[in-house]
Motif scaffolding. Structure first.
Motif, PDB file in Angstrom:
ATOM      1  N   ASP A  16       0.825  -1.215   0.000  1.00  0.00           N
ATOM      2  CA  ASP A  16       0.000   0.000   0.000  1.00  0.00           C
ATOM      3  C   ASP A  16       0.858   1.264   0.000  1.00  0.00           C
ATOM      4  O   ASP A  16       0.568   2.228  -0.713  1.00  0.00           O
ATOM      5  CB  ASP A  16      -0.974  -0.007   1.181  1.00  0.00           C
ATOM      6  CG  ASP A  16      -2.028  -1.100   1.044  1.00  0.00           C
ATOM      7  OD1 ASP A  16      -2.414  -1.414  -0.103  1.00  0.00           O
ATOM      8  OD2 ASP A  16      -2.435  -1.657   2.076  1.00  0.00           O
ATOM      9  N   ALA A  17       1.929   1.269   0.796  1.00  0.00           N
ATOM     10  CA  ALA A  17       2.818   2.428   0.819  1.00  0.00           C
ATOM     11  C   ALA A  17       3.533   2.590  -0.522  1.00  0.00           C
ATOM     12  O   ALA A  17       3.663   3.704  -1.037  1.00  0.00           O
ATOM     13  CB  ALA A  17       3.845   2.291   1.946  1.00  0.00           C
ATOM     14  N   SER A  18       3.968   1.479  -1.106  1.00  0.00           N
ATOM     15  CA  SER A  18       4.635   1.542  -2.412  1.00  0.00           C
ATOM     16  C   SER A  18       3.679   2.020  -3.490  1.00  0.00           C
ATOM     17  O   SER A  18       4.038   2.858  -4.322  1.00  0.00           O
ATOM     18  CB  SER A  18       5.216   0.175  -2.778  1.00  0.00           C
ATOM     19  OG  SER A  18       6.291  -0.133  -1.927  1.00  0.00           O
ATOM     20  N   LEU A  19       2.467   1.503  -3.471  1.00  0.00           N
ATOM     21  CA  LEU A  19       1.455   1.910  -4.445  1.00  0.00           C
ATOM     22  C   LEU A  19       1.195   3.415  -4.338  1.00  0.00           C
ATOM     23  O   LEU A  19       1.201   4.131  -5.353  1.00  0.00           O
ATOM     24  CB  LEU A  19       0.159   1.135  -4.217  1.00  0.00           C
ATOM     25  CG  LEU A  19      -1.013   1.465  -5.116  1.00  0.00           C
ATOM     26  CD1 LEU A  19      -0.701   1.122  -6.560  1.00  0.00           C
ATOM     27  CD2 LEU A  19      -2.252   0.705  -4.647  1.00  0.00           C
ATOM     28  N   ALA A  20       1.011   3.905  -3.141  1.00  0.00           N
ATOM     29  CA  ALA A  20       0.758   5.332  -2.947  1.00  0.00           C
ATOM     30  C   ALA A  20       1.947   6.165  -3.422  1.00  0.00           C
ATOM     31  O   ALA A  20       1.762   7.200  -4.069  1.00  0.00           O
ATOM     32  CB  ALA A  20       0.467   5.621  -1.476  1.00  0.00           C
ATOM     33  N   PHE A  21       3.154   5.732  -3.141  1.00  0.00           N
ATOM     34  CA  PHE A  21       4.338   6.482  -3.539  1.00  0.00           C
ATOM     35  C   PHE A  21       4.465   6.565  -5.064  1.00  0.00           C
ATOM     36  O   PHE A  21       4.606   7.648  -5.630  1.00  0.00           O
ATOM     37  CB  PHE A  21       5.595   5.845  -2.944  1.00  0.00           C
ATOM     38  CG  PHE A  21       6.853   6.538  -3.352  1.00  0.00           C
ATOM     39  CD1 PHE A  21       7.228   7.727  -2.753  1.00  0.00           C
ATOM     40  CD2 PHE A  21       7.661   6.014  -4.339  1.00  0.00           C
ATOM     41  CE1 PHE A  21       8.384   8.382  -3.134  1.00  0.00           C
ATOM     42  CE2 PHE A  21       8.823   6.655  -4.725  1.00  0.00           C
ATOM     43  CZ  PHE A  21       9.179   7.844  -4.126  1.00  0.00           C
ATOM     44  N   TYR A  22       4.412   5.427  -5.718  1.00  0.00           N
ATOM     45  CA  TYR A  22       4.613   5.424  -7.173  1.00  0.00           C
ATOM     46  C   TYR A  22       3.435   6.059  -7.923  1.00  0.00           C
ATOM     47  O   TYR A  22       3.637   6.727  -8.928  1.00  0.00           O
ATOM     48  CB  TYR A  22       4.917   4.008  -7.676  1.00  0.00           C
ATOM     49  CG  TYR A  22       6.329   3.605  -7.350  1.00  0.00           C
ATOM     50  CD1 TYR A  22       7.370   3.932  -8.198  1.00  0.00           C
ATOM     51  CD2 TYR A  22       6.636   2.954  -6.162  1.00  0.00           C
ATOM     52  CE1 TYR A  22       8.681   3.604  -7.898  1.00  0.00           C
ATOM     53  CE2 TYR A  22       7.938   2.621  -5.839  1.00  0.00           C
ATOM     54  CZ  TYR A  22       8.953   2.945  -6.710  1.00  0.00           C
ATOM     55  OH  TYR A  22      10.258   2.628  -6.394  1.00  0.00           O
ATOM     56  N   ARG A  23       2.234   5.884  -7.407  1.00  0.00           N
ATOM     57  CA  ARG A  23       1.051   6.466  -8.057  1.00  0.00           C
ATOM     58  C   ARG A  23       0.883   7.938  -7.699  1.00  0.00           C
ATOM     59  O   ARG A  23       0.815   8.798  -8.578  1.00  0.00           O
ATOM     60  CB  ARG A  23      -0.202   5.679  -7.651  1.00  0.00           C
ATOM     61  CG  ARG A  23      -1.499   6.211  -8.274  1.00  0.00           C
ATOM     62  CD  ARG A  23      -2.725   5.612  -7.612  1.00  0.00           C
ATOM     63  NE  ARG A  23      -2.712   5.906  -6.181  1.00  0.00           N
ATOM     64  CZ  ARG A  23      -3.192   5.078  -5.256  1.00  0.00           C
ATOM     65  NH1 ARG A  23      -3.729   3.929  -5.579  1.00  0.00           N
ATOM     66  NH2 ARG A  23      -3.141   5.419  -3.976  1.00  0.00           N
ATOM     67  N   ASP A  24       0.813   8.231  -6.403  1.00  0.00           N
ATOM     68  CA  ASP A  24       0.454   9.581  -5.958  1.00  0.00           C
ATOM     69  C   ASP A  24       1.629  10.560  -5.980  1.00  0.00           C
ATOM     70  O   ASP A  24       1.437  11.730  -6.283  1.00  0.00           O
ATOM     71  CB  ASP A  24      -0.142   9.522  -4.554  1.00  0.00           C
ATOM     72  CG  ASP A  24      -1.364   8.616  -4.486  1.00  0.00           C
ATOM     73  OD1 ASP A  24      -1.994   8.365  -5.539  1.00  0.00           O
ATOM     74  OD2 ASP A  24      -1.681   8.135  -3.382  1.00  0.00           O
ATOM     75  N   THR A  43       2.344  -3.614 -10.824  1.00  0.00           N
ATOM     76  CA  THR A  43       3.053  -3.099 -11.993  1.00  0.00           C
ATOM     77  C   THR A  43       2.645  -1.652 -12.206  1.00  0.00           C
ATOM     78  O   THR A  43       1.462  -1.341 -12.306  1.00  0.00           O
ATOM     79  CB  THR A  43       2.732  -3.936 -13.245  1.00  0.00           C
ATOM     80  OG1 THR A  43       3.053  -5.307 -12.975  1.00  0.00           O
ATOM     81  CG2 THR A  43       3.533  -3.460 -14.442  1.00  0.00           C
ATOM     82  N   VAL A  44       3.646  -0.764 -12.258  1.00  0.00           N
ATOM     83  CA  VAL A  44       3.419   0.660 -12.461  1.00  0.00           C
ATOM     84  C   VAL A  44       4.283   1.118 -13.634  1.00  0.00           C
ATOM     85  O   VAL A  44       5.228   0.440 -14.024  1.00  0.00           O
ATOM     86  CB  VAL A  44       3.765   1.482 -11.198  1.00  0.00           C
ATOM     87  CG1 VAL A  44       2.886   1.083 -10.023  1.00  0.00           C
ATOM     88  CG2 VAL A  44       5.235   1.355 -10.839  1.00  0.00           C
ATOM     89  N   GLY A  45       3.923   2.275 -14.170  1.00  0.00           N
ATOM     90  CA  GLY A  45       4.748   2.814 -15.245  1.00  0.00           C
ATOM     91  C   GLY A  45       4.397   4.253 -15.527  1.00  0.00           C
ATOM     92  O   GLY A  45       3.331   4.745 -15.144  1.00  0.00           O
TER      93      GLY A  45
END
Length: 136
Positions: A16-24, A43-45
């Motif tokens: 959740d922290a990683s998702l928020a960092f890379y997305r937000d 997976t982010v990009g």
């Protein structure tokens, strides 16, 4: 030969922290979020670059990895010495300000390096080193 970087992998210990960092914070798109057996692969990009992705994965998984090796990886992640990636932007100061505001650990403010680039560095929530080069 025509090669591109399609995927690269970074470990995470808090999806959740990683998702928020890379997305937000970084503004990356979420391309996939796959859960299995209590773990998540995200997976982010960068927007507008569908062929380039970062897979945020649980650390030290795979056949043949011993418990001692897994502990070593987790210890290295905690120190911020396990994984790294270098990104690039034309707006280094703007990106740096946004990342700093997010509360990410700043390792280096924007600096003109003696080897000809201007860059900054910080750590993501898992301790991965993120360097950002300024495009000129």
């Amino acid at each position: 030969m025509d090669l591109t970087i399609h995927w690269t992998f970074l470990p995470h210990d808090d999806p959740d922290a990683s998702l928020a960092f890379y997305r937000d914070t970084l503004g990356f798109e979420i391309r996939k979020d796959v859960g299995y057996d209590g773990m998540r692969w995200i997976t982010v990009g960068p927007a507008g670059q569908p062929g380039t992705s970062i897979v945020l994965e649980p650390p030290a998984l795979g056949p043949g990895i011993t418990d001692d090796e897994r502990r070593t990886v987790v210890e290295m992640m905690a120190k911020g010495s396990y994984a790294r990636i270098t990104l690039a932007t034309a707006d280094l100061d703007g990106v740096f300000a946004r990342v700093r505001t997010s509360g990410a650990e700043v390792v280096q403010e924007p600096t003109e390096q003696p080897y000809g680039i201007r860059d900054c560095a910080f750590r993501d929530p898992a301790g991965n080193m993120i360097r950002i080069n300024e495009l000129r």
